[in-house]
Design a protein around this motif. Structure first.
Motif, PDB file in Angstrom:
ATOM      1  N   VAL A 116     -42.147  10.925 -14.094  1.00 25.96           N
ATOM      2  CA  VAL A 116     -41.912  12.349 -14.339  1.00 25.96           C
ATOM      3  C   VAL A 116     -40.928  12.931 -13.333  1.00 25.96           C
ATOM      4  O   VAL A 116     -40.172  13.858 -13.647  1.00 25.96           O
ATOM      5  CB  VAL A 116     -43.251  13.120 -14.330  1.00 25.96           C
ATOM      6  CG1 VAL A 116     -43.041  14.613 -14.480  1.00 25.96           C
ATOM      7  CG2 VAL A 116     -44.157  12.596 -15.426  1.00 25.96           C
ATOM      8  N   SER A 117     -40.876  12.370 -12.149  1.00 22.93           N
ATOM      9  CA  SER A 117     -40.008  12.927 -11.106  1.00 22.93           C
ATOM     10  C   SER A 117     -38.509  12.762 -11.419  1.00 22.93           C
ATOM     11  O   SER A 117     -37.674  13.374 -10.766  1.00 22.93           O
ATOM     12  CB  SER A 117     -40.320  12.281  -9.745  1.00 22.93           C
ATOM     13  OG  SER A 117     -39.930  10.906  -9.751  1.00 22.93           O
ATOM     14  N   PHE A 118     -38.173  11.959 -12.423  1.00 20.98           N
ATOM     15  CA  PHE A 118     -36.768  11.731 -12.753  1.00 20.98           C
ATOM     16  C   PHE A 118     -36.284  12.594 -13.913  1.00 20.98           C
ATOM     17  O   PHE A 118     -35.216  12.369 -14.467  1.00 20.98           O
ATOM     18  CB  PHE A 118     -36.526  10.252 -13.066  1.00 20.98           C
ATOM     19  CG  PHE A 118     -36.839   9.367 -11.906  1.00 20.98           C
ATOM     20  CD1 PHE A 118     -36.054   9.376 -10.762  1.00 20.98           C
ATOM     21  CD2 PHE A 118     -37.945   8.545 -11.917  1.00 20.98           C
ATOM     22  CE1 PHE A 118     -36.343   8.573  -9.690  1.00 20.98           C
ATOM     23  CE2 PHE A 118     -38.259   7.745 -10.840  1.00 20.98           C
ATOM     24  CZ  PHE A 118     -37.448   7.752  -9.721  1.00 20.98           C
ATOM     25  N   TRP A 119     -37.089  13.565 -14.280  1.00 19.37           N
ATOM     26  CA  TRP A 119     -36.705  14.481 -15.354  1.00 19.37           C
ATOM     27  C   TRP A 119     -36.640  15.886 -14.804  1.00 19.37           C
ATOM     28  O   TRP A 119     -37.426  16.289 -13.973  1.00 19.37           O
ATOM     29  CB  TRP A 119     -37.735  14.404 -16.504  1.00 19.37           C
ATOM     30  CG  TRP A 119     -37.776  13.040 -17.111  1.00 19.37           C
ATOM     31  CD1 TRP A 119     -38.490  11.969 -16.667  1.00 19.37           C
ATOM     32  CD2 TRP A 119     -37.037  12.588 -18.234  1.00 19.37           C
ATOM     33  NE1 TRP A 119     -38.241  10.874 -17.456  1.00 19.37           N
ATOM     34  CE2 TRP A 119     -37.356  11.231 -18.430  1.00 19.37           C
ATOM     35  CE3 TRP A 119     -36.136  13.195 -19.112  1.00 19.37           C
ATOM     36  CZ2 TRP A 119     -36.807  10.468 -19.456  1.00 19.37           C
ATOM     37  CZ3 TRP A 119     -35.595  12.442 -20.131  1.00 19.37           C
ATOM     38  CH2 TRP A 119     -35.935  11.100 -20.301  1.00 19.37           C
ATOM     39  N   ARG A 120     -35.644  16.638 -15.249  1.00 19.25           N
ATOM     40  CA  ARG A 120     -35.492  18.013 -14.786  1.00 19.25           C
ATOM     41  C   ARG A 120     -35.263  18.929 -15.966  1.00 19.25           C
ATOM     42  O   ARG A 120     -34.917  18.571 -17.021  1.00 19.25           O
ATOM     43  CB  ARG A 120     -34.357  18.126 -13.775  1.00 19.25           C
ATOM     44  CG  ARG A 120     -33.032  17.602 -14.259  1.00 19.25           C
ATOM     45  CD  ARG A 120     -31.943  17.776 -13.215  1.00 19.25           C
ATOM     46  NE  ARG A 120     -30.820  16.924 -13.532  1.00 19.25           N
ATOM     47  CZ  ARG A 120     -29.875  17.237 -14.437  1.00 19.25           C
ATOM     48  NH1 ARG A 120     -29.923  18.362 -15.080  1.00 19.25           N
ATOM     49  NH2 ARG A 120     -28.891  16.411 -14.685  1.00 19.25           N
TER      50      ARG A 120
END
Length: 133
Positions: free
Chosen positions: A129-133
């Protein structure tokens, strides 16, 4: 029957595009897809006729056994509240340097062990999830 035929044609068209994209399209494969779509729609109709509105299953193929849901009617879903974009640069900055060591570490495993399944190896142990903005 009209709505069922419309759904059948739509789903079969999706399956055909999938076969073409996977470069596995053939007359024999399409025959299997016709059977697959027919059986899938028969199960769907049976479920609706018996008061079910969705299927829930433990997803071990695409996840860690989390519950996945399959709704049986289009009115059960809504438009997404938020649209995210994959942050390629962040992924390469974080995962790029650690990926080789991560793969090496998990491939060693305990001595004498059999091959193991490592969920989310693509993310090198990081939260996807941390690689989506």
């Amino acid at each position: 029957m009209g709505k069922s035929n419309e759904i059948f044609r739509s789903e079969l068209s999706k399956r055909k595009r999938r076969l073409i994209a996977l470069d596995t399209y053939s007359k024999d494969e399409m025959y299997h897809e016709v059977i697959w779509v027919d059986l899938t729609l028969r199960v769907r109709l049976w479920a609706i006729d018996n008061g079910f509105d969705a299927f829930v299953y433990k997803n071990t193929s695409e996840g860690n056994g989390e519950d996945s849901f399959v709704t049986l009617q289009s009115k059960q879903t809504s438009e997404p509240v938020e649209e995210l974009v994959f942050d390629r640069e962040k992924y390469l900055d974080i995962v790029g340097p650690i990926f080789p060591e991560y793969v090496s570490r998990i491939s060693r495993g305990p001595s004498g062990s059999e091959m193991q399944t490592v969920p989310h190896v693509f993310w090198a142990g990081q939260d996807p999830v941390s690689f989506w903005r």
